[in-house]
Design an enzyme around this catalytic site. Structure first.
Site, mmCIF file in Angstrom:
data_model
loop_
_atom_site.group_PDB
_atom_site.id
_atom_site.type_symbol
_atom_site.label_atom_id
_atom_site.label_comp_id
_atom_site.label_asym_id
_atom_site.label_seq_id
_atom_site.Cartn_x
_atom_site.Cartn_y
_atom_site.Cartn_z
ATOM 1 N N CYS A 2 7.455 -6.165 3.733
ATOM 2 C CA CYS A 2 8.783 -6.738 3.938
ATOM 3 C C CYS A 2 8.762 -8.218 3.535
ATOM 4 O O CYS A 2 7.845 -8.954 3.866
ATOM 5 C CB CYS A 2 9.294 -6.651 5.375
ATOM 6 N N ARG A 27 6.258 -7.341 -1.874
ATOM 7 C CA ARG A 27 5.933 -7.103 -0.465
ATOM 8 C C ARG A 27 6.510 -5.794 0.067
ATOM 9 O O ARG A 27 6.206 -5.383 1.184
ATOM 10 C CB ARG A 27 6.470 -8.261 0.402
ATOM 11 N N TRP A 75 9.543 -2.742 3.448
ATOM 12 C CA TRP A 75 8.473 -1.753 3.404
ATOM 13 C C TRP A 75 8.567 -1.032 4.743
ATOM 14 O O TRP A 75 8.309 -1.615 5.789
ATOM 15 C CB TRP A 75 7.121 -2.428 3.227
ATOM 16 N N ASN A 101 10.394 -9.317 9.358
ATOM 17 C CA ASN A 101 9.135 -8.805 8.804
ATOM 18 C C ASN A 101 8.145 -8.745 9.959
ATOM 19 O O ASN A 101 7.876 -9.762 10.595
ATOM 20 C CB ASN A 101 8.622 -9.754 7.706
ATOM 21 N N GLY A 102 7.611 -7.527 10.212
ATOM 22 C CA GLY A 102 6.653 -7.372 11.316
ATOM 23 C C GLY A 102 6.915 -6.065 12.044
ATOM 24 O O GLY A 102 7.632 -5.199 11.538
ATOM 25 N N GLU A 487 -14.084 0.497 -6.102
ATOM 26 C CA GLU A 487 -12.922 -0.274 -6.518
ATOM 27 C C GLU A 487 -12.211 0.406 -7.698
ATOM 28 O O GLU A 487 -10.975 0.459 -7.753
ATOM 29 C CB GLU A 487 -13.360 -1.711 -6.863
ATOM 30 N N LYS A 491 -8.308 1.671 -7.688
ATOM 31 C CA LYS A 491 -7.322 1.227 -8.688
ATOM 32 C C LYS A 491 -6.594 2.431 -9.276
ATOM 33 O O LYS A 491 -5.383 2.420 -9.438
ATOM 34 C CB LYS A 491 -7.992 0.463 -9.842
ATOM 35 N N GLU A 494 -4.176 4.151 -6.608
ATOM 36 C CA GLU A 494 -2.982 3.469 -6.120
ATOM 37 C C GLU A 494 -1.893 3.321 -7.168
ATOM 38 O O GLU A 494 -0.718 3.258 -6.817
ATOM 39 C CB GLU A 494 -3.308 2.125 -5.457
ATOM 40 N N HIS A 510 -25.366 15.565 -2.707
ATOM 41 C CA HIS A 510 -25.261 16.060 -1.337
ATOM 42 C C HIS A 510 -23.869 16.607 -1.034
ATOM 43 O O HIS A 510 -23.496 16.742 0.123
ATOM 44 C CB HIS A 510 -25.624 14.950 -0.345
ATOM 45 N N LYS A 609 2.141 -5.402 -1.239
ATOM 46 C CA LYS A 609 1.047 -6.305 -1.580
ATOM 47 C C LYS A 609 0.377 -6.888 -0.341
ATOM 48 O O LYS A 609 -0.833 -7.040 -0.295
ATOM 49 C CB LYS A 609 1.620 -7.434 -2.443
HETATM 50 O O1 M6R Z 1 -4.480 -9.549 0.913
HETATM 51 P P1 M6R Z 1 -5.708 -8.746 1.248
HETATM 52 O O2 M6R Z 1 -6.831 -9.005 0.321
HETATM 53 O O3 M6R Z 1 -6.112 -8.894 2.670
HETATM 54 O O4 M6R Z 1 -5.252 -7.243 1.041
HETATM 55 C C1 M6R Z 1 -6.091 -6.180 1.374
HETATM 56 C C2 M6R Z 1 -5.597 -4.894 0.799
HETATM 57 O O5 M6R Z 1 -4.327 -4.585 1.320
HETATM 58 C C3 M6R Z 1 -5.507 -4.927 -0.720
HETATM 59 O O6 M6R Z 1 -6.727 -5.273 -1.295
HETATM 60 C C4 M6R Z 1 -5.073 -3.542 -1.264
HETATM 61 O O7 M6R Z 1 -6.064 -2.611 -1.039
HETATM 62 C C5 M6R Z 1 -4.707 -3.635 -2.740
HETATM 63 N N1 M6R Z 1 -3.518 -2.894 -3.006
HETATM 64 C C6 M6R Z 1 -5.754 -3.113 -3.636
HETATM 65 O O8 M6R Z 1 -5.403 -3.155 -4.976
#
Ligand code: M6R
Length: 614
Positions: A2, A27, A75, A101-102, A487, A491, A494, A510, A609
């Site tokens: 948000c 956001r 969001w 927001n929250g 990682e 990527k 997501e 395993h 984000k």
């Molecule tokens: O702002 P932050 O680094 O604390 O965010 C953590 C995760 O929300 C963030 O890395 C998320 O996994 C990303 N979408 C990954 O690309």
């Protein structure tokens, strides 16, 4: 998670708010809305499901004239994305409108109590309870909006950044925060507020970061006033923003994500600048130098983070254990905070967060501090909560990251962790000075190596076409390449919505080996390192079961080249530096697969984000 924005002043309120919402859309983008108070004191609320562009379409034939306004991009947490659940929410009598927001943890108790007083609710959100409660108090006590907000926030349990406007008051906005970010921009006869400074960077660089449990009274023509929840006046600290408008634009790239991938030579140069001196022989990180004894005497380091930052944290563990011989534990912040952790003043806790606002990481850092540990923050966002709530720390200096999928922040975090590990090793004397210098010299050339890796772009774009419609992917790596595999898989998941699993290559046998067939590609990260011979066996195991292999290898590799279906070569570097360059082909691969599938890579579904809720 948000985004909220507010404006009062001489400019076009509607245009400023809409532009601000576009900047904050990273956001959350489930719905958007705006509340405008016009000069005649009328309160107009327009809101729609979907992105900010939908709201603009909706408002095309509406009267948007205003003296003050607030706006929101959502969001969803409580209640599905819908017009009805979109913010702003308004009081039943139509007197107030509010954006939030929250999350309000005790909203059910408050809602039940208000319903008993006859209050009717329109939405399924926790937010609506705030605006109804404020109006209820305001009428009952016959008090000002600021006093009603203060009393209401004293009853609320949870996280909030709110902005409220009132009918008949086109010159006032009241804002408040606790555990969700809120920054106020002070311009020339105009005032802005927002979840971060991006909506108003072109209008003013003078900002005030509201602190937890503070209320801002923003009144046109009067200086900003800030009160605490117990009604004391707070001192106002105005800081100067270091952010330029060009950092918030795509700069000719079709997406922020691609721009951010290609920016990495520059962002890494910024990240390294001034931190390696004496030709590579001396590591210079101020947060580290200032707390030498904490790191020298640490009996253990615990790293807390979420998502991509957690993958960087895992690399931090490998780096610090390897170079500094200190035991390191890596914890998901969301698990750590509720795990009844055992910590004391001989522990160093490192909290990593790009945004500096991730609720779980922030809470984990606060708990660690309460327990007496020394807490060191690594963040990208200057002025965010984690740098303010930790004992010390450092920034990665990679500039604003707008794409929801983290790319340049990951390599920046890994770079800082590498420098931190080298610095601690130097302080603790756990590494040969010549070795530190050798690695330090290579670090200075990292931007050039990254530039070289980016030349793989066209090859990866072509390669992506072969695998766009794969339904599952396996990412494998060992040692320093294992977090890179995690990682790479994240990527892909997501932004392309393809199921992908990252796994330690040797663990594959395993269980996950059962999944391997010609339909499921394996991406294997296999640079020349001390586990190279081992991973060659894993590559063979996949091939023997008919799997297709995309391998990331060191330039000149001949062994894996003869087994894998596709190889992507990266320059040869000391083992500890390989994650920075091997992660980049994986960023490009996920980007192009998502593009081939027609996905919105900068705003993937369901994601936001900055995750400021639990
Ligand atoms: O702002 P932050 O680094 O604390 O965010 C953590 C995760 O929300 C963030 O890395 C998320 O996994 C990303 N979408 C990954 O690309």
């Amino acid at each position: 998670m948000c985004g909220i924005v507010g404006y009062i002043g001489k400019g076009n309120v509607y245009d400023i708010l809409i532009k601000g919402l576009h900047r904050l859309e990273y956001r959350g983008y489930d719905s958007a809305g705006i509340a405008l108070v016009d000069k005649d004191g009328k309160l107009k609320v327009y809101k729609t499901k979907g992105k900010v562009s939908n709201l603009e379409d909706y408002c095309q034939d509406k009267n948007t004239e205003a003296g003050a306004g607030i706006a929101h991009t959502r969001w969803a947490t409580h209640g599905e994305p819908s017009d009805k659940n979109a913010h702003p929410h308004y009081s039943e009598d139509g007197n107030l409108a509010l954006v939030h927001n929250g999350t309000i943890e005790n909203y059910k108790i408050l809602k039940d109590a208000l319903e008993q007083h006859g209050c009717k609710f329109q939405s399924e959100t926790d937010t609506e309870v705030l605006v109804q409660l404020i109006e209820y108090i305001k009428v009952k006590n016959n008090c000002s909006l600021a006093d009603a907000v203060r009393e209401a926030m004293n009853q609320v349990v949870g996280a909030y950044a709110i902005a409220v406007v009132e009918k008949d008051k086109p010159d006032t906005i009241i804002a408040a925060r606790k555990s969700s970010p809120l920054v106020i921009g002070i311009g020339d006869d105009e005032t802005f507020l927002a979840s971060d400074a991006t909506p108003f960077v072109e209008y003013t660089k003078d900002v005030v970061y509201l602190k937890d449990e503070e209320i801002a009274i923003i009144k046109q023509g009067e200086p900003l006033k800030v009160l605490t929840l117990d009604n004391r006046e707070s001192k106002i600290d105005v800081t100067t923003l270091e952010l330029s408008i060009s950092q918030l634009e795509k700069g000719g790239y079709p997406h922020f994500m691609l721009k951010e991938i290609f920016e990495q030579p520059d962002t890494l140069r910024d990240c390294i600048r001034g931190r390696i001196i004496d030709g590579g022989g001396k590591i210079n990180i101020s947060g580290l130098n200032d707390n030498k004894e904490k790191f020298c005497e640490a009996k253990r380091i615990v790293i807390v983070a979420c998502g991509t930052s957690w993958h960087a944290a895992l690399l931090g563990k490998y780096l610090i254990q390897d170079m500094c011989r200190i035991p390191v534990e890596v914890e998901y912040a969301s698990e750590f905070r509720y795990s009844n952790p055992v910590l004391d003043d001989k522990d160093v806790v490192i909290a990593i967060s790009q945004s500096g606002e991730t609720a779980d990481t922030l809470a984990a850092a606060k708990i660690a501090r309460e327990m007496g540990a020394f807490v060191f923050g690594i963040s990208n966002s200057v002025g965010s909560s984690i740098p303010r709530e930790t004992d010390s720390g450092t920034y990665i200096h990679v500039g604003p990251e707008i794409g929801v999928a983290s790319t340049k922040a990951f390599t920046g975090q890994v770079m800082v962790l590498t420098l931190l590990a080298l610095g601690i090793a130097q302080m603790r004397n756990t590494m040969d000075e010549a070795k530190i210098k050798e690695i330090g010299r290579e670090v200075l050339h990292i931007p050039e190596y990254v530039q070289e890796v980016l030349k793989l772009n066209d090859t990866i774009e072509r390669l992506s076409l072969i695998y766009t419609y794969a339904r599952n992917f396996l990412y494998l790596g060992r040692g320093y390449s294992y977090p890179v595999a995690l990682e790479g898989a994240l990527k892909l998941k997501e932004i392309s919505y393809i199921h992908a699993e990252g796994y330690p290559a040797a663990e594959m046998k395993h269980g996950p080996i059962a999944l391997i067939d010609a339909e499921m590609p394996s991406v294997i990260i296999a640079p020349q390192d001390h586990l190279y011979e081992k991973i060659v066996s894993n590559v063979q195991q996949v091939k023997a079961r008919g799997g297709n292999i995309i391998a990331i290898v060191t330039k000149g590799d001949t062994v894996i080249r003869n087994i894998a279906d596709h190889v992507l070569e990266v320059p040869e570097l000391p083992e500890c530096l390989t994650p920075i360059i091997t992660s980049i082909p994986l960023q490009l691969l996920s980007y192009y697969i998502a593009i081939n599938k027609g996905k919105d890579v900068d705003m993937p579904r369901n994601l936001a984000k900055s995750v400021t809720v639990e």
